[in-house]
Design an enzyme around this catalytic site. Structure first.
Site, mmCIF file in Angstrom:
data_model
loop_
_atom_site.group_PDB
_atom_site.id
_atom_site.type_symbol
_atom_site.label_atom_id
_atom_site.label_comp_id
_atom_site.label_asym_id
_atom_site.label_seq_id
_atom_site.Cartn_x
_atom_site.Cartn_y
_atom_site.Cartn_z
ATOM 1 N N LYS A 101 65.345 29.079 -24.816
ATOM 2 C CA LYS A 101 66.465 29.504 -23.966
ATOM 3 C C LYS A 101 67.801 29.175 -24.636
ATOM 4 O O LYS A 101 68.721 29.993 -24.659
ATOM 5 C CB LYS A 101 66.368 28.812 -22.588
ATOM 6 C CG LYS A 101 65.188 29.347 -21.752
ATOM 7 C CD LYS A 101 64.832 28.454 -20.559
ATOM 8 C CE LYS A 101 63.530 28.927 -19.923
ATOM 9 N NZ LYS A 101 63.007 28.013 -18.874
ATOM 10 N N GLN B 40 64.066 22.342 -16.029
ATOM 11 C CA GLN B 40 62.775 22.778 -16.555
ATOM 12 C C GLN B 40 61.639 22.117 -15.774
ATOM 13 O O GLN B 40 61.595 20.900 -15.640
ATOM 14 C CB GLN B 40 62.678 22.440 -18.058
ATOM 15 C CG GLN B 40 61.445 22.983 -18.736
ATOM 16 C CD GLN B 40 61.379 24.517 -18.747
ATOM 17 O OE1 GLN B 40 62.345 25.199 -19.032
ATOM 18 N NE2 GLN B 40 60.211 25.062 -18.405
ATOM 19 N N ASP C 129 68.004 30.378 -12.104
ATOM 20 C CA ASP C 129 66.545 30.556 -12.017
ATOM 21 C C ASP C 129 66.171 31.244 -10.706
ATOM 22 O O ASP C 129 65.042 31.712 -10.544
ATOM 23 C CB ASP C 129 65.846 29.185 -12.067
ATOM 24 C CG ASP C 129 65.155 28.943 -13.398
ATOM 25 O OD1 ASP C 129 64.808 29.928 -14.073
ATOM 26 O OD2 ASP C 129 64.968 27.762 -13.756
#
Ligand code: NAP
Length: 295
Positions: free
Chosen positions: A52, A96, A119
């Site tokens: 990412k 994460q 997200d």
């Protein structure tokens, strides 16, 4: 059979976003900034974060990673999230997953300001998505919808079987596929571990979205000829043919299933890259809102 190439589409998205960043620079606007929180030493999590961050660098986004040891406290993480929520220089924040067992993942992800929740896991974004309102669509489902659009895959009136009902993939993608929209309008069935006679459902489905988390779960004998397969699963399995000692496979027995289907996503190179593409798009979307609200 046509391969649904997420890697290729990610490259295209990156070019588009890079050009957006350049336009912003010409207007003396700062680039979008994505932050990530990484807890512990899980190699897969590190790989995902690195991918990412590397993508951010390639297109000119700013990025930052806040790393914590496995035994970090919930309070410490909440303090950092609060600080990032307040920052005028950071547009998107991801944590994460998975987090260590002593940390409540829902509590942590829900403490991210929903306006920076790129997200798309925050209840406000989920709720707005269900209502079809402006929101951050969860990154993986957003990526799946983008692949269907890019490959012009007919979804309207088709039977779509989503296997797996997680909050981050199965449930949101089942909602997106059933919406009254051009690239949706499917008749959706959402299957899970308590579903009876799953094979009778897979054999009938025009589109299968597999988000089960079991390597090679979907076999060629389970799918009908000409169906569309979107494989979300990603697993490291031991391999003596690679330097790393492992290879990546999905929830679908790709080599055999590909012979029967019209479209299929590979693993790696299918849905995974599109999760990154969605994160980048969501971060740009957030940055524009934050930056333009101040100019
Ligand atoms: P998850 O939270 O692990 O949930 C798995 C789902 O599969 C659950 O709903 C479970 O049912 C269902 N399931 C398990 N065994 C089943 C069976 N035998 N028959 C039917 N359904 C069954 O799933 P997730 O987080 O969505 O992840 C799924 C996979 O996608 C994993 O391999 C993950 O690594 C991968 N993933 C990839 C990306 C990407 O960017 N490519 C992103 C996210 C996830 P119950 O609800 O009844 O337990």
């Amino acid at each position: 059979m046509e391969l649904v190439d997420g890697k290729k589409l990610l490259a295209k998205v990156k070019l588009e976003l890079k050009s957006e960043v350049q336009k912003m620079a010409h207007s003396n606007l700062r680039p979008p900034h994505l932050s990530a929180i990484l807890v512990g030493d899980d190699p897969a999590s590190k790989t995902y974060i690195n991918a990412k961050i590397k993508s951010c660098e390639e297109i000119g986004f700013n990025s930052s990673v806040f790393k914590y040891s496995e035994n970090v406290s919930e309070t410490e993480l909440l303090n950092k999230i609060h600080e990032i929520n307040q920052s005028k220089e950071i547009d998107g924040l991801i944590v994460q997953l998975p987090l260590p067992k002593h940390i409540n993942s829902d509590f942590i992800t829900h403490s991210i300001d929903y306006k920076k929740d790129v997200d798309g896991f925050h209840p406000i974004n989920m709720g707005r998505m269900v209502l079809g309102l402006d929101c951050f669509v969860p990154a993986t489902p957003f990526g799946i919808m983008s692949l269907l659009e890019e490959y012009n895959i007919e979804t309207s009136g088709k039977s779509c079987l989503v296997i797996g009902r997680s909050h981050i993939v199965g449930t949101p993608v089942s909602i997106l596929m059933s919406r009254n929209k051009k690239r949706a309008n499917s008749t959706v069935t959402l299957a899970h571990s308590k579903t009876k006679n799953l094979t009778s459902l897979t054999k009938e489905a025009d589109i299968i979205i597999a988000a089960i988390g079991i390597p090679h779960f979907i076999k060629d004998t389970m799918v009908k000829k000409g169906c569309v397969i979107i494989d979300v699963g990603i697993h490291r399995v031991p391999s003596d043919k690679t330097k790393s000692g492992y290879r990546l496979v999905g929830d679908v027995d790709f080599d055999k299933v590909k012979e029967k289907v019209s479209f299929i996503t590979p693993v790696p190179g299918g849905v995974g890259p599109m999760t990154i593409a969605s994160l980048l798009k969501n971060t740009l979307f957030s940055a524009k809102k934050i930056i333009y609200s101040r100019t």
